[in-house]
Design a protein around this motif. Structure first.
Motif, short mmCIF file in Angstrom:
data_model
loop_
_atom_site.label_atom_id
_atom_site.label_comp_id
_atom_site.label_asym_id
_atom_site.label_seq_id
_atom_site.Cartn_x
_atom_site.Cartn_y
_atom_site.Cartn_z
N ASP A 71 1.11 -1.19 -0.12
CA ASP A 71 -0.39 0.09 0.12
C ASP A 71 0.96 1.03 -0.19
OD1 ASP A 71 0.44 0.81 2.18
OD2 ASP A 71 -0.62 -0.63 3.43
N PRO A 72 0.07 2.18 -0.32
CA PRO A 72 1.26 3.85 -0.05
C PRO A 72 1.86 4.01 1.08
CG PRO A 72 -0.68 3.81 -0.76
CD PRO A 72 -1.16 2.96 -0.14
N SER A 73 2.02 3.49 1.71
CA SER A 73 2.92 3.17 3.17
C SER A 73 3.93 2.55 3.53
CB SER A 73 2.24 3.07 4.34
OG SER A 73 1.71 2.07 4.57
N SER A 74 4.49 1.51 2.38
CA SER A 74 5.06 0.36 2.29
C SER A 74 6.18 0.34 2.48
CB SER A 74 4.57 -0.71 0.95
OG SER A 74 3.34 -1.58 1.94
N GLY A 127 8.48 0.63 -6.96
CA GLY A 127 7.27 1.97 -7.42
C GLY A 127 6.89 2.68 -6.10
N LEU A 128 7.77 2.99 -5.30
CA LEU A 128 8.04 3.73 -3.85
C LEU A 128 8.95 4.17 -4.08
CD1 LEU A 128 5.14 1.93 -1.50
CD2 LEU A 128 4.77 3.46 -3.63
N GLU A 466 13.11 6.74 -10.79
CA GLU A 466 12.12 6.47 -11.82
C GLU A 466 12.25 5.90 -12.08
OE1 GLU A 466 12.49 9.68 -14.08
OE2 GLU A 466 10.27 10.26 -14.17
N HIS A 467 13.50 4.98 -12.87
CA HIS A 467 13.16 3.82 -13.60
C HIS A 467 13.22 3.43 -12.96
CE1 HIS A 467 15.85 6.72 -16.72
NE2 HIS A 467 14.86 7.18 -16.58
N GLU A 468 13.62 2.82 -11.97
CA GLU A 468 13.55 1.44 -11.62
C GLU A 468 12.01 1.26 -10.88
OE1 GLU A 468 11.58 -0.93 -8.99
OE2 GLU A 468 12.99 0.62 -7.68
#
Ligand SMILES: [Cu+2]
Length: 480
Positions: A71-74, A127-128, A466-468
Motif C-alpha cells: 500500500d502507499p505506506s509500504s 513503485g515507491l 524513477e526508471h526502477e
C-alpha cells in the motif's frame, strides 16, 4: 539500532521521509565491523493509508516476507553494496513489506571478508522507492577497517558526505538550461534552485582528510570536481563503491590514483583524500559539473556542493580513521580478473518512453515490466563467474546496479578500460544512445562473481529510481 520510518511535509509543501532513532537522530551513519551482525528494527510510523489502496504483492504466498499487501505506506530497507544474504530478514527487497503501524526486524550478517569502505541504506519497495529516496530516507554505512587496506588514510580526520536529491516545489520552471530536474542537499543542507547556496566546511591549511561521499540521489548523476582558485585539484581516489581501489593485487594494499573529474552515478560512492586549501588559496569548492544525460534524460546542471574555507583553528571532524590494526588476509573477489567466465550474457536497457515504460532485458527475451511475481530472468550457478555485456538502447543514461555482489569493470564500448578504471563496482553509468542508426549503442562489459556464499533470488536494475519504479528491474537466481 531501532528505526522509525517517518514522514512530514516541509514549509514548501514537499513530502519528506526519514529513518529516525528513538533519541531523534535522522538517518545516522552506521559503523560496522566485518563479521558483525547488524540488527535493525524498523517501525513504520507513516499514517494509515486510505482504504482500498492495498493489494496483494504476490500470488506466491511462500515468498511473503513481512506484510503480504503493498500500500502507499509500504517500506523496506536495502543495504546497498553489502555482500550479504538476499534471504527474508536480510537484504531482501523483492517481497519485503513493512506497512503503517508494523515493526519488522532485519538481521544482517556482514561477511568477515566484506571490503572495508562506504555503503548505504535506503527503501526499496518497487513503485515507491523514488519518492522515499527523494524524500530523504537514506543513510551511510561504514564497514570499518579501510586503513588496513589503505594505510595512507590511517589517522586522517574523516567526513561522511551524503548527497541527496529532492523535488522542486510546485510552480518551479521546467527543467532545462540552469534549471535542474531535482534540487540537491549535502548532509541535509539544502542547495535550492535558484540561489543554490551550498554549505561551508572549514579546514586547516593544507590539512589532509578522508572524505567519504555517497551519491544518495534517487535520480541525479553527479560529476564531482574540486577547485582551488578555479583550478582543478586532483581527487586522490582510495575506494569506489566500498572497495579500496586496485586492492585485489595479491598484497591486499590499495593503489590510489588521481582523478580531475569523477562521475558518481546515483548510488555510487567515492572515498578520497583531500588536501585542504593552502595559504595562497582564496576560493575552494566541491562542485558537480553539468552531466549530459541524453535528450530523454533529466537535466543535471553544474552546481556548487560545498564551499571550503581555510582556518588555522578550524574544528576537526568528529571522526578520525584509526591506526592500522590487522593485516587483511582474505579478500572477497580476489582472483576475479583471471577467473574464466562460464558464459557471456547480453543485457540491454530499453524504453517505451511515451508510455513511461522502462525495461531491462536479456537479449532474446521479451521486454517485461518488473513485478514481484516474475520468474528469474537469469539463473546463475554459485561458484562460477560470468561476463555480462550491458547496452543502452535509449536516449538517456542508465545506471546498472547489481544487488548482493560487486562486479569488475572490464570494457567500455568493446575496449578494455585503463587499469585505473578496472575496479570493483556495484553501480555503473551507461551513456545514452545518439539515436543515429549508424552509431552503436554504448556498452559496458563487467565480470560477475558468484563464488561467494549467497544463493537465492535478488535483483539488478537501473539506479535512476524513477526508471526502477517504472519497470527497469529484473530477478536473478543463484542456485547452489
Ligand atoms: Cu535508468
Amino acid at each position: 539500532v531501532n528505526f522509525n520510518y517517518n514522514t512530514a511535509t516541509d514549509s514548501r509543501g514537499l513530502t519528506l521521509y526519514c529513518f529516525t532513532t528513538p533519541d531523534g537522530k535522522e538517518s545516522p551513519t552506521l559503523h560496522l565491523n566485518p563479521g558483525d551482525t547488524l540488527v535493525v528494527n524498523v517501525t513504520n510510523r507513516l499514517p494509515v493509508p486510505a482504504q482500498g489502496s492495498s493489494m496483494l504483492l504476490t500470488t506466491n504466498l511462500s515468498a511473503v516476507c513481512g506484510d503480504a499487501y503493498i500500500d502507499p505506506s509500504s517500506v523496506n530497507m536495502h543495504f546497498h553494496g553489502t555482500n550479504t544474504s538476499p534471504a527474508c530478514h536480510s537484504d531482501e527487497v523483492i517481497h519485503t513489506l513493512i506497512n503503517s503501524g508494523e515493526t519488522f526486524s532485519y538481521t544482517l550478517v556482514i561477511p568477515p571478508d566484506e571490503p572495508p569502505g562506504l555503503y548505504w541504506y535506503h527503501p526499496h519497495v518497487h513503485g515507491l522507492a523514488e519518492a522515499a529516496v527523494l524524500g530523504g530516507a537514506s543513510g551511510a554505512i561504514e564497514v570499518n577497517g579501510i586503513q588496513n587496506v589503505v594505510p595512507s588514510v590511517a589517522g586522517l580526520p574523516e567526513r561522511f558526505i551524503v548527497i541527496r536529491d529532492q523535488v522542486l516545489p510546485d510552480g518551479s520552471p521546467d527543467p532545462g538550461g540552469t534549471v535542474p530536474s531535482w534540487d540537491l542537499s549535502v548532509n541535509y543542507s539544502q542547495i535550492l534552485y535558484p540561489a543554490e547556496v551550498p554549505p561551508t566546511v572549514a579546514m586547516r591549511p593544507g590539512e589532509k582528510q578522508l572524505w567519504r561521499v555517497v551519491n544518495a540521489s534517487a535520480d541525479t548523476i553527479l560529476q564531482l570536481q574540486l577547485l582551488y582558485n578555479n583550478v582543478l585539484q586532483p581527487i586522490q581516489v582510495v575506494a569506489l563503491d566500498g572497495v579500496p581501489v586496485s586492492s585485489l593485487n595479491g598484497t591486499s594494499q590499495a593503489i590510489t590514483y588521481n582523478e580531475g573529474s569523477l562521475m558518481l552515478p546515483p548510488a555510487g560512492r567515492v572515498e578520497f583524500i583531500i588536501t585542504g586549501p593552502g595559504t595562497t588559496v582564496n576560493t575552494a569548492l566541491l562542485r558537480t559539473m553539468t552531466v549530459n544525460a541524453g535528450p530523454d534524460g533529466d537535466n543535471d546542471p553544474q552546481r556548487n556542493l560545498l564551499y571550503i574555507t581555510r582556518s588555522a583553528t578550524a574544528p576537526e571532524p568528529n571522526l578520525t580513521v584509526p591506526a592500522v590494526t590487522t593485516a587483511v588476509t582474505t579478500q572477497r573477489f580476489s582472483g576475479l580478473a583471471t577467473a574464466t567466465p562460464v558464459t557471456t550474457r547480453q543485457i540491454y536497457f530499453s524504453e517505451d518512453n511515451p508510455n513511461s515504460q522502462f525495461f531491462i532485458t536479456v537479449q532474446g527475451a521479451t521486454p517485461t515490466l518488473f513485478n514481484a511475481n516474475l520468474p528469474p530472468a537469469i539463473v546463475a550457478k554459485q561458484g562460477t563467474v560470468e561476463d555480462w555485456v550491458i547496452s543502452n538502447r535509449t536516449l538517456e543514461n542508465h545506471e546498472f546496479h547489481m544487488h548482493q555482489i560487486h562486479f569488475l569493470l572490464l570494457e567500455r564500448d568493446g575496449v578494455p578500460v585503463s587499469p585505473n578504471q578496472q575496479q570493483m563496482l556495484d553501480t555503473i553509468d551507461i551513456p545514452f544512445w545518439s539515436g543515429n542508426p549508424k552509431q552503436a549503442y554504448h556498452t559496458v562489459k563487467v565480470r560477475m562473481d558468484f563464488r561467494g556464499p549467497d544463493t537465492g533470488d535478488f535483483v539488478y536494475h537501473c539506479h535512476i529510481l524513477e526508471h526502477e519504479d517504472l519497470g527497469m528491474m529484473a530477478i536473478i537466481r543463484v542456485i547452489p
